[in-house]
Design a protein around this motif. Structure first.
Motif, PDB file in Angstrom:
ATOM      1  N   TYR A 141       0.863  -1.170   0.000  1.00 27.43           N
ATOM      2  CA  TYR A 141       0.000   0.000   0.000  1.00 27.43           C
ATOM      3  C   TYR A 141       0.903   1.224   0.000  1.00 27.43           C
ATOM      4  CZ  TYR A 141      -3.437   3.427   1.655  1.00 27.43           C
ATOM      5  OH  TYR A 141      -4.257   4.523   1.776  1.00 27.43           O
ATOM      6  N   TRP A 142       0.679   2.125  -0.942  1.00 31.21           N
ATOM      7  CA  TRP A 142       1.457   3.362  -1.003  1.00 31.21           C
ATOM      8  C   TRP A 142       0.515   4.541  -0.853  1.00 31.21           C
ATOM      9  CZ3 TRP A 142       4.994   2.957  -5.968  1.00 31.21           C
ATOM     10  CH2 TRP A 142       5.843   1.845  -5.857  1.00 31.21           C
ATOM     11  N   THR A 143       0.983   5.550  -0.130  1.00 27.24           N
ATOM     12  CA  THR A 143       0.283   6.830  -0.100  1.00 27.24           C
ATOM     13  C   THR A 143       1.200   7.863  -0.740  1.00 27.24           C
ATOM     14  OG1 THR A 143       1.112   7.388   2.116  1.00 27.24           O
ATOM     15  CG2 THR A 143      -1.059   6.317   1.976  1.00 27.24           C
ATOM     16  N   ILE A 144       0.608   8.816  -1.418  1.00 28.80           N
ATOM     17  CA  ILE A 144       1.373   9.904  -2.025  1.00 28.80           C
ATOM     18  C   ILE A 144       0.739  11.209  -1.573  1.00 28.80           C
ATOM     19  CG2 ILE A 144       2.223  10.959  -4.156  1.00 28.80           C
ATOM     20  CD1 ILE A 144       1.866   8.203  -5.511  1.00 28.80           C
ATOM     21  N   ASP A 145       1.539  12.021  -0.880  1.00 36.03           N
ATOM     22  CA  ASP A 145       1.071  13.337  -0.431  1.00 36.03           C
ATOM     23  C   ASP A 145       1.140  14.313  -1.587  1.00 36.03           C
ATOM     24  OD1 ASP A 145       0.513  13.073   2.418  1.00 36.03           O
ATOM     25  OD2 ASP A 145       2.647  12.595   2.596  1.00 36.03           O
ATOM     26  N   GLN A 146       0.275  15.304  -1.546  1.00 36.64           N
ATOM     27  CA  GLN A 146       0.319  16.361  -2.555  1.00 36.64           C
ATOM     28  C   GLN A 146       1.137  17.543  -2.041  1.00 36.64           C
ATOM     29  OE1 GLN A 146      -3.213  17.169  -4.990  1.00 36.64           O
ATOM     30  NE2 GLN A 146      -4.224  15.471  -3.927  1.00 36.64           N
ATOM     31  N   GLN A 150       5.793  15.665  -3.336  1.00 38.95           N
ATOM     32  CA  GLN A 150       4.901  14.547  -3.650  1.00 38.95           C
ATOM     33  C   GLN A 150       5.450  13.273  -2.998  1.00 38.95           C
ATOM     34  OE1 GLN A 150       4.567  14.854  -7.950  1.00 38.95           O
ATOM     35  NE2 GLN A 150       3.076  16.496  -7.765  1.00 38.95           N
ATOM     36  N   THR A 151       5.505  13.320  -1.659  1.00 37.17           N
ATOM     37  CA  THR A 151       6.126  12.270  -0.866  1.00 37.17           C
ATOM     38  C   THR A 151       5.353  10.962  -0.946  1.00 37.17           C
ATOM     39  OG1 THR A 151       6.951  13.951   0.650  1.00 37.17           O
ATOM     40  CG2 THR A 151       6.948  11.679   1.451  1.00 37.17           C
ATOM     41  N   VAL A 152       6.081   9.903  -1.299  1.00 33.05           N
ATOM     42  CA  VAL A 152       5.530   8.557  -1.387  1.00 33.05           C
ATOM     43  C   VAL A 152       5.952   7.799  -0.126  1.00 33.05           C
ATOM     44  CG1 VAL A 152       5.504   6.389  -2.691  1.00 33.05           C
ATOM     45  CG2 VAL A 152       5.768   8.574  -3.894  1.00 33.05           C
ATOM     46  N   THR A 153       4.985   7.211   0.551  1.00 32.09           N
ATOM     47  CA  THR A 153       5.291   6.332   1.677  1.00 32.09           C
ATOM     48  C   THR A 153       4.842   4.941   1.276  1.00 32.09           C
ATOM     49  OG1 THR A 153       4.952   8.125   3.257  1.00 32.09           O
ATOM     50  CG2 THR A 153       4.961   5.886   4.139  1.00 32.09           C
ATOM     51  N   MET A 154       5.777   3.993   1.326  1.00 27.00           N
ATOM     52  CA  MET A 154       5.511   2.622   0.898  1.00 27.00           C
ATOM     53  C   MET A 154       5.339   1.740   2.129  1.00 27.00           C
ATOM     54  SD  MET A 154       8.386   2.329  -2.041  1.00 27.00           S
ATOM     55  CE  MET A 154       8.348   3.395  -3.472  1.00 27.00           C
ATOM     56  N   TYR A 155       4.234   1.009   2.155  1.00 25.58           N
ATOM     57  CA  TYR A 155       3.938   0.103   3.253  1.00 25.58           C
ATOM     58  C   TYR A 155       3.925  -1.323   2.720  1.00 25.58           C
ATOM     59  CZ  TYR A 155       2.165   4.365   5.448  1.00 25.58           C
ATOM     60  OH  TYR A 155       2.039   5.639   5.957  1.00 25.58           O
ATOM     61  N   ARG A 156       4.436  -2.244   3.522  1.00 27.10           N
ATOM     62  CA  ARG A 156       4.403  -3.671   3.182  1.00 27.10           C
ATOM     63  C   ARG A 156       3.610  -4.408   4.246  1.00 27.10           C
ATOM     64  NH1 ARG A 156       7.287  -5.462  -1.013  1.00 27.10           N
ATOM     65  NH2 ARG A 156       8.961  -4.143  -1.759  1.00 27.10           N
ATOM     66  N   LEU A 157       2.853  -5.390   3.798  1.00 27.55           N
ATOM     67  CA  LEU A 157       2.041  -6.183   4.709  1.00 27.55           C
ATOM     68  C   LEU A 157       2.939  -7.072   5.557  1.00 27.55           C
ATOM     69  CD1 LEU A 157      -0.916  -6.698   5.449  1.00 27.55           C
ATOM     70  CD2 LEU A 157      -0.927  -8.534   3.750  1.00 27.55           C
ATOM     71  N   ASP A 158       2.734  -7.019   6.862  1.00 31.28           N
ATOM     72  CA  ASP A 158       3.470  -7.845   7.818  1.00 31.28           C
ATOM     73  C   ASP A 158       2.417  -8.530   8.683  1.00 31.28           C
ATOM     74  OD1 ASP A 158       5.301  -9.026   9.484  1.00 31.28           O
ATOM     75  OD2 ASP A 158       5.867  -7.179  10.529  1.00 31.28           O
ATOM     76  N   GLY A 159       2.009  -9.705   8.259  1.00 33.51           N
ATOM     77  CA  GLY A 159       0.920 -10.384   8.957  1.00 33.51           C
ATOM     78  C   GLY A 159      -0.406  -9.774   8.569  1.00 33.51           C
ATOM     79  N   THR A 160      -1.015  -9.063   9.510  1.00 39.53           N
ATOM     80  CA  THR A 160      -2.309  -8.438   9.244  1.00 39.53           C
ATOM     81  C   THR A 160      -2.242  -6.916   9.283  1.00 39.53           C
ATOM     82  OG1 THR A 160      -2.893  -8.553  11.590  1.00 39.53           O
ATOM     83  CG2 THR A 160      -3.579 -10.406  10.187  1.00 39.53           C
ATOM     84  N   ARG A 161      -1.034  -6.361   9.358  1.00 43.89           N
ATOM     85  CA  ARG A 161      -0.865  -4.908   9.428  1.00 43.89           C
ATOM     86  C   ARG A 161       0.237  -4.477   8.478  1.00 43.89           C
ATOM     87  NH1 ARG A 161      -0.307  -2.779  15.268  1.00 43.89           N
ATOM     88  NH2 ARG A 161      -1.704  -1.199  14.487  1.00 43.89           N
ATOM     89  N   TYR A 162       0.154  -3.221   8.068  1.00 42.59           N
ATOM     90  CA  TYR A 162       1.210  -2.662   7.232  1.00 42.59           C
ATOM     91  C   TYR A 162       2.313  -2.088   8.112  1.00 42.59           C
ATOM     92  CZ  TYR A 162      -1.703  -2.969   3.053  1.00 42.59           C
ATOM     93  OH  TYR A 162      -2.452  -3.428   2.008  1.00 42.59           O
ATOM     94  N   GLN A 163       3.541  -2.285   7.648  1.00 46.79           N
ATOM     95  CA  GLN A 163       4.707  -1.667   8.275  1.00 46.79           C
ATOM     96  C   GLN A 163       5.239  -0.635   7.292  1.00 46.79           C
ATOM     97  OE1 GLN A 163       5.693  -2.228  11.399  1.00 46.79           O
ATOM     98  NE2 GLN A 163       4.003  -3.684  11.567  1.00 46.79           N
ATOM     99  N   ALA A 164       5.479   0.566   7.784  1.00 47.63           N
ATOM    100  CA  ALA A 164       6.015   1.625   6.924  1.00 47.63           C
ATOM    101  C   ALA A 164       7.413   1.249   6.482  1.00 47.63           C
ATOM    102  CB  ALA A 164       6.023   2.957   7.655  1.00 47.63           C
ATOM    103  N   GLY A 165       7.658   1.430   5.215  1.00 44.33           N
ATOM    104  CA  GLY A 165       8.979   1.190   4.650  1.00 44.33           C
ATOM    105  C   GLY A 165       9.586   2.495   4.210  1.00 44.33           C
ATOM    106  N   ALA A 166       9.996   2.547   2.980  1.00 48.89           N
ATOM    107  CA  ALA A 166      10.655   3.729   2.432  1.00 48.89           C
ATOM    108  C   ALA A 166       9.682   4.892   2.296  1.00 48.89           C
ATOM    109  CB  ALA A 166      11.259   3.389   1.076  1.00 48.89           C
ATOM    110  N   THR A 167      10.215   6.091   2.499  1.00 45.69           N
ATOM    111  CA  THR A 167       9.490   7.334   2.235  1.00 45.69           C
ATOM    112  C   THR A 167      10.413   8.187   1.388  1.00 45.69           C
ATOM    113  OG1 THR A 167       8.299   7.206   4.323  1.00 45.69           O
ATOM    114  CG2 THR A 167       8.430   9.367   3.288  1.00 45.69           C
ATOM    115  N   MET A 168       9.935   8.606   0.218  1.00 42.20           N
ATOM    116  CA  MET A 168      10.782   9.349  -0.708  1.00 42.20           C
ATOM    117  C   MET A 168       9.937  10.192  -1.650  1.00 42.20           C
ATOM    118  SD  MET A 168      11.632   5.921  -2.785  1.00 42.20           S
ATOM    119  CE  MET A 168      11.504   5.078  -1.235  1.00 42.20           C
ATOM    120  N   PRO A 169      10.535  11.187  -2.294  1.00 40.92           N
ATOM    121  CA  PRO A 169       9.784  11.979  -3.281  1.00 40.92           C
ATOM    122  C   PRO A 169       9.392  11.115  -4.478  1.00 40.92           C
ATOM    123  CG  PRO A 169      11.840  13.068  -2.668  1.00 40.92           C
ATOM    124  CD  PRO A 169      11.877  11.684  -2.086  1.00 40.92           C
TER     125      PRO A 169
END
Length: 184
Positions: A141-146, A150-169
């Motif tokens: 799951y990725w979110t992109i701020d405006q 335009q910061t992208v935060t990448m989340y990876r599924l860890d069991g039943t929850r997302y863990q935040a990974g990389a955050t970058m433009p």
């Protein structure tokens, strides 16, 4: 039209078929429903939102992800823990294989759901949707701020929850290969 007038014509329980009819009748709003039956009504995306989605889609296509595995603003059936079914419309979805034609697609083959955060959708995109997408088993799951980057935060599924990974433009993401992010 007043809220009272709309409410008088609203069904007691809203289904995905109801949402489909609402969207067909109203091109000025996006309708979604949580698996618990909470209706969300959002205005259409603005120009910056649309450009971010287009840039990301172009990046995926240019990297060789087949066009029938990437879509913008397509409906997903989101199963709930209590048996309900919701309908969410991520800004961009990447699948592991092509999907059958449908208004509300299953989440079984989704590799990535992306939400571009708008001022009115921040709480939904950072709290409700990640919980629902994680519960449905969507691996990324990725979110992109405006914001200016335009910061992208990448989340990876860890069991039943997302863990935040990389955050970058977004510009940095667009200078990498999708395979570096698990999107082959």
């Amino acid at each position: 039209m007043s809220a009272e007038a709309v409410g008088r014509h609203m069904p007691t329980v809203i289904t995905l078929d109801d949402l489909t009819a609402m969207m067909a009748a109203d091109e000025h709003h996006r309708y979604e429903i949580s698996p618990e039956g909470v209706l969300s009504v959002m205005p259409p995306a603005g120009y910056t939102h649309a450009i971010i989605a287009t840039r990301l889609m172009g990046w995926l296509l240019a990297a060789g992800i087949p066009a029938d595995r990437v879509a913008q603003a397509v409906g997903l059936r989101i199963p709930g823990v209590t048996g309900g079914v919701g309908g969410r419309i991520p800004d961009l979805v990447v699948w592991s294989k092509p999907q059958a034609e449908s208004v509300w697609l299953p989440v079984a083959d989704v590799l990535l759901a992306v939400e571009i955060i708008s001022p009115g959708s921040a709480a939904m995109d950072t709290a409700a949707k990640p919980a629902e997408y994680a519960g449905a088993g969507i691996p990324q799951y990725w979110t992109i701020d405006q914001d200016p980057g335009q910061t992208v935060t990448m989340y990876r599924l860890d069991g039943t929850r997302y863990q935040a990974g990389a955050t970058m433009p977004l510009a940095w993401v667009l200078n990498t290969a999708p395979g570096e992010h698990g999107l082959d």
